[in-house]
Design an enzyme around this catalytic site. Sequence first.
Site, mmCIF file in Angstrom:
data_model
loop_
_atom_site.group_PDB
_atom_site.id
_atom_site.type_symbol
_atom_site.label_atom_id
_atom_site.label_comp_id
_atom_site.label_asym_id
_atom_site.label_seq_id
_atom_site.Cartn_x
_atom_site.Cartn_y
_atom_site.Cartn_z
ATOM 1 N N TYR A 166 0.837 -1.198 0.000
ATOM 2 C CA TYR A 166 0.000 0.000 0.000
ATOM 3 C C TYR A 166 0.875 1.252 0.000
ATOM 4 C CZ TYR A 166 -3.489 3.430 1.504
ATOM 5 O OH TYR A 166 -4.313 4.537 1.588
ATOM 6 N N LYS A 191 1.208 4.154 -2.952
ATOM 7 C CA LYS A 191 0.943 5.559 -2.680
ATOM 8 C C LYS A 191 2.178 6.423 -2.951
ATOM 9 C CE LYS A 191 -3.393 5.517 -1.522
ATOM 10 N NZ LYS A 191 -4.399 6.272 -2.305
#
Length: 239
Positions: free
Chosen positions: A142, A146
């Site tokens: 994740y 990002k």
Amino acid sequence: MPTINNAVVLITGSNGGIGTALVHAALARGAAKVYATARTPRAWDDERIVPLALDVTDTDSVSAAVASASDVTIVINNAGGLPSTASMLDVTDDDLRQTMEINFFAPVRVAQAFAPLLTAATGAALVDIHSVASWVAFGGAYSASKAAIWSATNSLRLELAPHGVLVTGVHVGYVDTQMAAHTDDAKMAPTDLASAIYDGIEADAFEVIADELSARVKEGLAAPIEALYPQLANPAAVR
């Protein structure tokens, strides 16, 4: 300088907590129309809200959305997803690819597709929601996804600025939505985040640092890596 009043706003991932808050906050600030997009759009109780089917991972779906929302002036890349684990060692190949698809490839795809409409509009803006995880690697795949979209946002900003399009990146920690239900850490209210985002757009801001955690992390980015990750001083303690 973009303004929400009389703007036509398209929001990806509108069914979620942040998306819903963004829809209502746009209308409260006088938006003329909001395209509330989702893979399965839901009914809304305001004629200014146009439910629109959009799977951000599908090129044909994105192209269809561009054709349906040809009057858009502000695009907010809000849709995102979490992998099943925060471990970079344990994440499966399929989960890693899916996370990058949703959080990196999809918002870039949306930006590319809507760029001609934004560059032709007056007071246009593109917003990418990054997360503080783009700066600190607590989320494994994740965080990597990002970090990638943060970098892409910087590139998009450089390319779109000469055409008068504001590109705003949003950094925030936990927000009080279903995605953050697993933690008891401090969470920002979705309505407060929506307000911060629209304040940033109307202030012509390149970045929205939405909460104290994101501000602290940003301040520490120039420090030695051990300051950002103090657990490195005693790695055995985190095994």
